[in-house]
Scaffold this active site. Structure first.
Site, mmCIF file in Angstrom:
data_model
loop_
_atom_site.group_PDB
_atom_site.id
_atom_site.type_symbol
_atom_site.label_atom_id
_atom_site.label_comp_id
_atom_site.label_asym_id
_atom_site.label_seq_id
_atom_site.Cartn_x
_atom_site.Cartn_y
_atom_site.Cartn_z
ATOM 1 N N ARG A 125 0.792 -1.186 -0.047
ATOM 2 C CA ARG A 125 -0.033 0.074 0.097
ATOM 3 C C ARG A 125 0.835 1.334 0.017
ATOM 4 N NH1 ARG A 125 -4.971 -2.038 2.072
ATOM 5 N NH2 ARG A 125 -5.810 0.388 2.556
ATOM 6 N N TYR A 165 0.230 -13.404 -0.349
ATOM 7 C CA TYR A 165 0.947 -13.172 -1.825
ATOM 8 C C TYR A 165 2.159 -12.538 -1.584
ATOM 9 C CZ TYR A 165 -1.823 -8.858 -1.073
ATOM 10 O OH TYR A 165 -2.499 -7.626 -0.637
ATOM 11 N N ASP A 221 -13.413 5.742 0.080
ATOM 12 C CA ASP A 221 -14.202 5.374 1.065
ATOM 13 C C ASP A 221 -15.370 6.386 1.835
ATOM 14 O OD1 ASP A 221 -12.903 2.726 0.979
ATOM 15 O OD2 ASP A 221 -12.150 2.803 3.017
#
Ligand code: FAD
Length: 423
Positions: A109, A216, A293
């Site tokens: 991120r 991952y 968001d």
């Protein structure tokens, strides 16, 4: 005022949504300022999955190469049962890239956030920290924000990208975040610390009764990202102190060895209780709009939250370009109307589907076995579940693809329950 010089657009919130919108609008030649409450711009957390509907936009921004260099392009996504470890279904991500024209990527991120931050700096966006916005107001010539320290700032338009607990959303609705009884633990650890063999060409998802586990690779395979999500018994019992590490260990105690091996690596000093909000179809209030968001926080099961935020900014910027007159003036009302005509409905579909997708992942007993049978029957190369999400981001309601096509099974039964569901 908060900063010197007037701007066309004020953006509240410097997360991935706010910064990507700032970059999109600065590329259109607008003067943009971002107001972020934190001391520094940054992102807490670990990995993000970035599907083709977002890598397509990164490509359009000229940022895809940089993202690919910092991320990982996995070859498959494999879904397995968390109890017995057996494979349920898979996506061939190499073929998926052929299908949609752009790759499926996983990235840290903070790396994606950093890409947008640097792009904003290059584009001349005015980036202000330590600026907490507490109030919004439309004015005759635009909109004004009030900061906690009493300063004000104004612009022709204000975009509120202030996240799940958005202050601006109160202009439109008095709703509250909806708490699910699920909690997420995360970990992003150097690969040497992992202590087990992991196939980093895979995005691996194990789904099980009231829990799931994802892992991952990140940063060219130098890190492993893990997410462990489970339903908290104490949350269900209405207790306050829920989602603690003892509940994490219990929740995964009966899972298969591959999942259990990952649990000790989870960060145990912080966890994320899972919230979303009900969809709302009005995002615009005069010269102020919601984005990201603030408008549509989802549960994370479809991994589309940050992507939707990035899509919002891209769509808005395209409509700004389409509603600019030759003399450079922008018909903001028309641009906002076009944005609001397409984005809330798309995001409503994702929000409701991701709730249902989570229910499906977490089934127990006979329902789990039925789900497993349906998932195993899915053809790896059937993209009818993903077209409406991974295809090109719609600019108009007419471009928005139908949501879901049930898989016709040989027996003639419909597998409507086997993927994102109809609403
Ligand atoms: P935020 O990231 O919340 O940013 C809001 C910003 O506004 C922050 O910087 C905040 O400090 C600032 N701010 C807030 N209030 C104010 C104020 N009053 N004044 C000034 N500044 C303010 N999405 C994906 O696409 N793929 C995934 O794989 C994925 N995985 C996820 C896994 C988990 C466990 C979780 C919890 C989420 C996941 N998401 C994923 C969702 C994604 O993280 C969010 O949807 C995305 O970060 C939202 O970005 P945003 O910029 O809209 O909001």
């Amino acid at each position: 005022t908060a900063a010197a010089g007037p701007v066309d657009v004020l953006i509240v919130g410097g997360g991935i949504g706010g910064l990507s919108a700032a970059y999109a609008l600065a590329r259109e030649g607008l003067r943009v300022r971002v107001l972020e409450r934190a001391r520094e711009f940054g992102e807490v957390g670990a990995g993000l999955q970035i599907a083709p509907n977002c890598t397509r936009i990164l490509h359009d921004y000229g940022l895809l190469d940089e993202a690919e260099n910092l991320g990982v392009l996995p070859k498959t996504m494999v879904m397995r049962d968390a109890l017995d470890g057996s494979e349920l279904t898979r996506l061939d991500l190499v073929d998926l890239e052929r299908e949609y024209g752009f790759p499926y990527m996983v990235i840290h991120r903070s790396d994606l956030h950093g890409i947008f931050l640097r792009a904003c700096r290059r584009a001349g966006v005015d980036l202000i920290t330590d600026a907490r916005v507490v109030g919004y107001e439309n004015t005759p010539s635009g909109a004004e924000v009030l900061l906690e320290d009493g300063r004000t700032d104004e612009a022709r338009i204000v975009i509120a990208a202030d996240g799940l607990r958005s202050v601006a959303r109160r202009l439109l609705t008095d709703d509250q975040p909806v708490s699910s009884p699920y909690v997420a633990y995360r970990a992003a650890v150097p690969i040497e610390q992992v202590g087990r063999n992991i196939d980093l060409s895979e995005v691996s998802v194990h789904i099980g009764p009231h829990c799931h586990f994802v892992h991952y690779g990140l940063r060219g395979g130098r890190m492993l990202n893990q997410v462990a999500v489970f339903r908290s018994p104490r949350a269900l019992a209405g207790e306050k102190n829920w989602g603690t590490p003892d509940e994490l260990d219990n929740a995964f105690a009966t899972t298969c060895p591959d999942v259990q091996a990952g649990i000790p690596l989870m960060w145990r000093d912080r966890w994320w209780r899972m919230f979303d909000r009900d969809p709302i179809m009005t995002w615009v209030h005069g010269n102020i709009t919601l984005l990201g968001d603030a408008a549509h926080p989802p549960l994370q099961y479809m991994a589309q939250g940050a992507i939707m935020a990035i899509e919002d900014g891209w769509v808005l910027a395209r409509h700004v370009a389409a509603h600019r007159a030759e003399n450079g003036s922008i018909d903001w009302q028309a641009a906002f109307a076009a944005y609001e005509a397409v984005r809330p409905e798309h995001c409503r579909r994702v929000l409701t589907t991701t709730r249902a997708w989570g229910e499906l992942w977490h089934l127990d007993g006979t329902a789990r076995l039925q789900r497993n049978a349906l998932l195993r029957a899915r053809d790896t190369y059937d993209y009818s579940f993903t077209d409406w999400i991974y295809g090109p981001t719609a600019l108009t309601p007419e471009e928005e693809p139908p949501m879901f096509t049930p898989i016709p099974l040989d027996s003639g039964r419909s597998a409507a329950g086997a993927g994102p569901v109809q609403d």
